[in-house]
Design a protein around this motif. Structure first.
Motif: not given
Length: 288
Positions: A210-216
């Motif tokens: 259930g983990t998630s990663y988002q970056d920019c």
């Protein structure tokens, strides 16, 4: 209507959605528009906070826009939200407006910052949990990078305006380390990309349990990475990364550059088969 206002409307609707800033259907005055404020976190409820009636005087942007009143408020929000948003947005316009410069994009960003401050919740730029997965990988030898298999990039059409060119690359990714590896490979093996003015990146990845990663990363194009990430959130895209390369043409584009960045990204997502076919071949080369 001035060309600057037309460009600003196009940019806002490209960045935040096609109904963000539209002529008021209930006002006979054509200078009055309805601005639907974007949510702080587009991937979760509630829907957009409120909508406001905004009037653009004929001499805008030489004079500031007039924030007339509220238009509507999401019925699921607490009572008084619309009045709060009206007051905050007026403060935001006052803070960012400079004579002869369009200000709506900066005002929306300033509004989100003010709203975030009073609700103790920041706009989502990264939902990474502390994890070795999110740590920067150690430097790798150049020959190792160049010997790796070419990432499976899908390219958008190039968008060119006032001699600035924007090109998006899309690739499926399953981990942060893979996304960083793909970016390193691109910059190490493509001299034209490496020498570009900006390489703006964003990714969203679902991990295990259930983990998630988002970056920019803006790569010097202030706020552009956040806009790309916002676009991916609105489109509900996961396990994919985007790199939008900009080669500067010598003439400033103002807020229009954000529309072009998102147009390139959208076209890339379509060509990668991640979204519907609508709008696929809208790329136009100008300024040549």
């Amino acid at each position: 209507m001035s060309e600057a206002l037309l460009d600003e409307i196009s940019a806002l609707n490209s960045i935040y959605g096609p109904t963000t800033l539209l002529p008021s259907p209930s006002d006979p005055d054509p200078t009055i528009y309805i601005l639907t404020l974007p949510p702080l976190n587009p991937s979760s409820s509630p829907a957009p906070s409120s909508s406001l009636r905004v009037q653009f005087p004929p001499t805008y942007p030489d004079v500031p826009p007039v924030i007339l009143s509220t238009h509507s408020s999401n019925p699921s929000l607490p009572r008084g939200t619309a009045a709060r948003d009206l007051s905050l947005f007026r403060d935001a316009v006052s803070a960012v407006y400079n004579p002869s410069q369009v200000c709506l994009f900066d005002a929306v960003e300033s509004f989100n910052e003010l709203l975030s401050a009073i609700t103790s919740s920041s706009p989502v730029r990264s939902s990474r949990s502390p994890s070795p997965e999110s740590a920067a990988p150690p430097p790798r030898p150049q020959d190792q990078i160049q010997s790796e298999k070419e990432p499976p990039w899908v390219l958008s059409v190039p968008f060119t305006e006032l001699k600035s060119t924007f090109l998006a690359r899309i690739a499926p990714v399953t981990s942060v380390s893979q996304a960083k590896s793909y970016l390193s490979h691109l910059l190490s093996t493509d001299k034209k990309v490496r020498s570009a003015t900006h390489n703006i990146t964003a990714w969203r990845i679902r991990g295990e349990n259930g983990t998630s990663y988002q970056d920019c990363d803006d790569d010097g194009e202030t706020a552009a990475g956040g806009r790309l990430l916002h676009l991916m959130q609105v489109m509900d895209l996961w396990d994919v990364m985007v790199v939008v390369t900009r080669w500067y043409g010598g003439q400033k584009l103002g807020p229009r550059r954000f529309a072009l960045i998102n147009m390139a990204a959208r076209d890339g997502f379509v060509r990668a088969g991640l979204v519907a076919e609508e709008g696929r071949d809208q790329g136009r080369k100008k300024g040549k």
